[in-house]
Motif scaffolding. Structure first.
Motif, PDB file in Angstrom:
ATOM      1  N   PHE A   1       1.035  -1.325  -0.067  1.00 45.30           N
ATOM      2  CA  PHE A   1       0.138  -0.137   0.068  1.00 45.30           C
ATOM      3  C   PHE A   1       0.933   1.404  -0.054  1.00 45.30           C
ATOM      4  O   PHE A   1       2.051   1.353   0.423  1.00 45.30           O
ATOM      5  CB  PHE A   1      -0.919   0.017   1.294  1.00 45.30           C
ATOM      6  CG  PHE A   1      -0.286   0.004   2.755  1.00 45.30           C
ATOM      7  CD1 PHE A   1       0.247   1.081   3.259  1.00 45.30           C
ATOM      8  CD2 PHE A   1      -0.153  -1.466   3.092  1.00 45.30           C
ATOM      9  CE1 PHE A   1       0.760   0.937   4.581  1.00 45.30           C
ATOM     10  CE2 PHE A   1       0.580  -1.632   4.512  1.00 45.30           C
ATOM     11  CZ  PHE A   1       0.996  -0.321   5.126  1.00 45.30           C
ATOM     12  N   ALA A   2       0.181   2.180  -0.693  1.00 52.77           N
ATOM     13  CA  ALA A   2       1.005   3.702  -0.634  1.00 52.77           C
ATOM     14  C   ALA A   2       0.511   4.335   0.864  1.00 52.77           C
ATOM     15  O   ALA A   2      -0.777   4.388   1.405  1.00 52.77           O
ATOM     16  CB  ALA A   2       0.304   4.560  -1.589  1.00 52.77           C
TER      17      ALA A   2
ATOM     18  N   THR B   1       1.803  10.188   0.215  1.00 49.77           N
ATOM     19  CA  THR B   1       2.469  10.927  -0.900  1.00 49.77           C
ATOM     20  C   THR B   1       2.674  12.078  -0.852  1.00 49.77           C
ATOM     21  O   THR B   1       1.789  13.001   0.050  1.00 49.77           O
ATOM     22  CB  THR B   1       1.442  10.767  -2.233  1.00 49.77           C
ATOM     23  OG1 THR B   1      -0.031  11.180  -1.910  1.00 49.77           O
ATOM     24  CG2 THR B   1       1.290   9.039  -2.476  1.00 49.77           C
TER      25      THR B   1
ATOM     26  N   SER C   1       5.971   4.057   0.413  1.00 47.10           N
ATOM     27  CA  SER C   1       5.127   3.301   0.101  1.00 47.10           C
ATOM     28  C   SER C   1       5.606   1.780   0.829  1.00 47.10           C
ATOM     29  O   SER C   1       6.775   1.778   1.226  1.00 47.10           O
ATOM     30  CB  SER C   1       4.973   2.849  -1.191  1.00 47.10           C
ATOM     31  OG  SER C   1       4.101   2.023  -1.796  1.00 47.10           O
TER      32      SER C   1
ATOM     33  N   ALA D   1       2.745  -0.650  -5.835  1.00 49.41           N
ATOM     34  CA  ALA D   1       1.520  -0.151  -4.950  1.00 49.41           C
ATOM     35  C   ALA D   1       1.364   1.419  -5.220  1.00 49.41           C
ATOM     36  O   ALA D   1       0.459   1.966  -5.365  1.00 49.41           O
ATOM     37  CB  ALA D   1       1.688  -0.743  -3.681  1.00 49.41           C
TER      38      ALA D   1
ATOM     39  N   TYR E   1      -0.256   2.302  -8.785  1.00 50.94           N
ATOM     40  CA  TYR E   1      -1.576   1.932  -8.945  1.00 50.94           C
ATOM     41  C   TYR E   1      -2.307   2.768  -8.070  1.00 50.94           C
ATOM     42  O   TYR E   1      -3.491   3.395  -8.488  1.00 50.94           O
ATOM     43  CB  TYR E   1      -1.607   0.632  -8.392  1.00 50.94           C
ATOM     44  CG  TYR E   1      -3.236   0.075  -8.188  1.00 50.94           C
ATOM     45  CD1 TYR E   1      -3.682  -0.415  -9.596  1.00 50.94           C
ATOM     46  CD2 TYR E   1      -3.837   0.328  -7.013  1.00 50.94           C
ATOM     47  CE1 TYR E   1      -5.077  -0.677  -9.496  1.00 50.94           C
ATOM     48  CE2 TYR E   1      -5.216  -0.141  -7.060  1.00 50.94           C
ATOM     49  CZ  TYR E   1      -5.987  -0.309  -8.215  1.00 50.94           C
ATOM     50  OH  TYR E   1      -7.305  -0.909  -8.252  1.00 50.94           O
ATOM     51  N   HIS E   2      -1.798   3.105  -6.739  1.00 51.49           N
ATOM     52  CA  HIS E   2      -2.575   4.321  -5.859  1.00 51.49           C
ATOM     53  C   HIS E   2      -2.557   5.807  -6.568  1.00 51.49           C
ATOM     54  O   HIS E   2      -3.700   6.077  -6.680  1.00 51.49           O
ATOM     55  CB  HIS E   2      -1.785   4.551  -4.694  1.00 51.49           C
ATOM     56  CG  HIS E   2      -2.277   5.696  -3.915  1.00 51.49           C
ATOM     57  ND1 HIS E   2      -3.331   5.518  -3.165  1.00 51.49           N
ATOM     58  CD2 HIS E   2      -2.004   6.876  -3.500  1.00 51.49           C
ATOM     59  CE1 HIS E   2      -3.657   6.560  -2.470  1.00 51.49           C
ATOM     60  NE2 HIS E   2      -2.766   7.498  -2.679  1.00 51.49           N
ATOM     61  N   LYS E   3      -1.823   6.194  -7.478  1.00 50.20           N
ATOM     62  CA  LYS E   3      -1.680   7.241  -8.180  1.00 50.20           C
ATOM     63  C   LYS E   3      -2.363   7.211  -9.468  1.00 50.20           C
ATOM     64  O   LYS E   3      -2.629   8.171 -10.227  1.00 50.20           O
ATOM     65  CB  LYS E   3      -0.401   7.865  -8.384  1.00 50.20           C
ATOM     66  CG  LYS E   3       0.527   8.162  -7.082  1.00 50.20           C
ATOM     67  CD  LYS E   3       1.790   8.776  -7.566  1.00 50.20           C
ATOM     68  CE  LYS E   3       2.339   9.412  -6.358  1.00 50.20           C
ATOM     69  NZ  LYS E   3       3.730  10.265  -6.760  1.00 50.20           N
TER      70      LYS E   3
ATOM     71  N   VAL F   1      -7.162  -5.920  -5.335  1.00 49.14           N
ATOM     72  CA  VAL F   1      -7.166  -5.247  -4.215  1.00 49.14           C
ATOM     73  C   VAL F   1      -7.544  -5.960  -3.183  1.00 49.14           C
ATOM     74  O   VAL F   1      -8.584  -6.843  -3.441  1.00 49.14           O
ATOM     75  CB  VAL F   1      -8.410  -4.051  -4.798  1.00 49.14           C
ATOM     76  CG1 VAL F   1      -8.310  -3.235  -3.462  1.00 49.14           C
ATOM     77  CG2 VAL F   1      -7.806  -3.203  -5.678  1.00 49.14           C
TER      78      VAL F   1
ATOM     79  N   SER G   1      -6.435  -0.647   6.534  1.00 46.87           N
ATOM     80  CA  SER G   1      -6.019  -0.240   5.416  1.00 46.87           C
ATOM     81  C   SER G   1      -6.444  -0.980   4.171  1.00 46.87           C
ATOM     82  O   SER G   1      -7.108  -2.293   4.398  1.00 46.87           O
ATOM     83  CB  SER G   1      -4.389  -0.286   5.512  1.00 46.87           C
ATOM     84  OG  SER G   1      -3.921   0.443   6.324  1.00 46.87           O
ATOM     85  N   CYS G   2      -6.223  -0.436   2.960  1.00 50.60           N
ATOM     86  CA  CYS G   2      -6.550  -0.899   1.646  1.00 50.60           C
ATOM     87  C   CYS G   2      -5.436  -1.258   1.135  1.00 50.60           C
ATOM     88  O   CYS G   2      -4.644  -0.215   0.589  1.00 50.60           O
ATOM     89  CB  CYS G   2      -7.565  -0.069   1.144  1.00 50.60           C
ATOM     90  SG  CYS G   2      -8.009  -0.609  -0.679  1.00 50.60           S
TER      91      CYS G   2
END
Length: 330
Positions: free
Chosen positions: A155-156, A159, A176, A272, A275-277, A304, A310-311
């Motif tokens: 996971f991130a 940022t 991350s 990760a 993908y988060h961004k 996912v 958290s995710c």
């Protein structure tokens, strides 16, 4: 004329040396005292507090070197695990190491830690301090080949975090997690190129970032405080948008140790983050290249998952080559 060696004194440790993408891995076969603890994380604490002299013997010169990496196989409390492992390096003990998982996958099949290997792939469940990691080892006609692994949820964490870095002023980083926490920053921020600049300059910049983040950012992990520490800083070439072309990075971790490979847990964390961004999608395979050696890993986010508070995403990282070097007795 015959020469007689003096009697051996001290512990005798048997190891096998391997490498993944140029990054070494020293696997301890025998000679370690009993590692106490009812979990892998408690075993990690035990070796740090009671057996750290053996880490120094294995990692430091004259038997090792500054950038040596090690793996100690221990018992797992998880019934589905084929083996458990403790990672070690020049500073202490990591929670995850992707290049080591790749090498250990082949090692487990070659040394028959897994019964009845299957073609075309044999699954090896490796219990790391960060959790259960599933390695898949190519197997055909009695020989092992390329390895891929499904990591723990990544996971991130944060940022666009601004930290004050000694000698460089304010620097914006991303943080991350891919089994270990990393700070990410474009090497161009320091006027550097991850593939062309002097390694010493890259190490100095990354180390300064690591020190700043450790002092100025509090990390936490939803599963365990033992996992809530910054492992290192990864300098990138800034090519984060999806492309079929490789993107390069260099990882400086532990005590200014340089990873020769693209860094398995670092690739996981970087996937990760991308993908988060929204820079990559699920099942888009990216190629990551080591700025130090040019070796490559591929990685992709495959699902996912939600865990505790958290995710995260599950990431598969793979390498086509993992070589054995030699067996030696220390």
């Amino acid at each position: 004329m015959e020469m007689q060696l003096p009697p051996h004194e001290g512990s005798e440790l048997s190891v096998v040396d391997m490498h993944t993408g140029g990054e070494p891995l020293r696997i301890i076969l025998s000679g370690y005292p009993e590692v106490k603890g009812d979990s892998v994380l408690s075993k990690r604490r035990y070796v740090r507090e009671h057996l750290d002299h053996l880490r120094r013997v294995l990692m430091y010169e004259p038997r090792g070197h500054y950038d040596m990496y090690g793996a100690l196989i221990v018992d797992s409390e998880l019934p589905e695990a084929d083996l458990a492992v403790l990672f070690m390096h020049n500073e202490g003990y990591s929670t995850m190491c992707g290049h080591a998982v790749i090498a250990l996958g082949r090692f487990a099949v070659d040394y028959k830690l897994v019964k009845e290997p299957k073609s075309p792939e044999t699954q090896v469940n490796i219990h790391c301090p960060c959790g259960l990691v599933k390695a898949f080892v190519e197997y055909s006609e009695g020989k092992t080949g390329g390895v891929r692994f499904l990591s723990v949820p990544a996971f991130a964490f944060a940022t666009d975090v601004t930290v004050t870095v000694e000698g460089f002023g304010e620097v914006t980083v991303d943080i991350s997690y891919g089994g270990a926490f990393y700070a990410f920053v474009n090497a161009q921020r320091f006027g550097l190129d991850v593939s062309k600049s002097r390694t010493r300059d890259l190490v100095d910049a990354a180390t300064a970032v690591t020190r700043a983040v450790k002092c100025q950012v509090k990390l936490d992990h939803p599963a365990s405080d033992d996992l809530a520490f910054l492992y290192g800083t990864i300098l990138t070439d800034g090519k984060d948008d999806y492309s079929s072309e490789p993107t390069a990075n260099i990882c400086v971790f532990a005590e200014a140790q340089v990873d020769r490979s693209p860094t398995g847990s670092g690739v996981t964390a970087r996937v990760a983050l991308q993908y988060h961004k929204g820079l990559i999608q699920l099942n888009q395979t990216r190629t990551f290249q080591s700025g130090a050696t040019g070796s490559q890993f591929t990685g992709k986010a495959v699902e996912v998952s939600r865990f505790l508070f958290s995710c995260g995403i599950r990431v598969i990282t793979s390498c086509s080559k993992s070589g054995k070097r030699q067996k030696c007795i220390l």
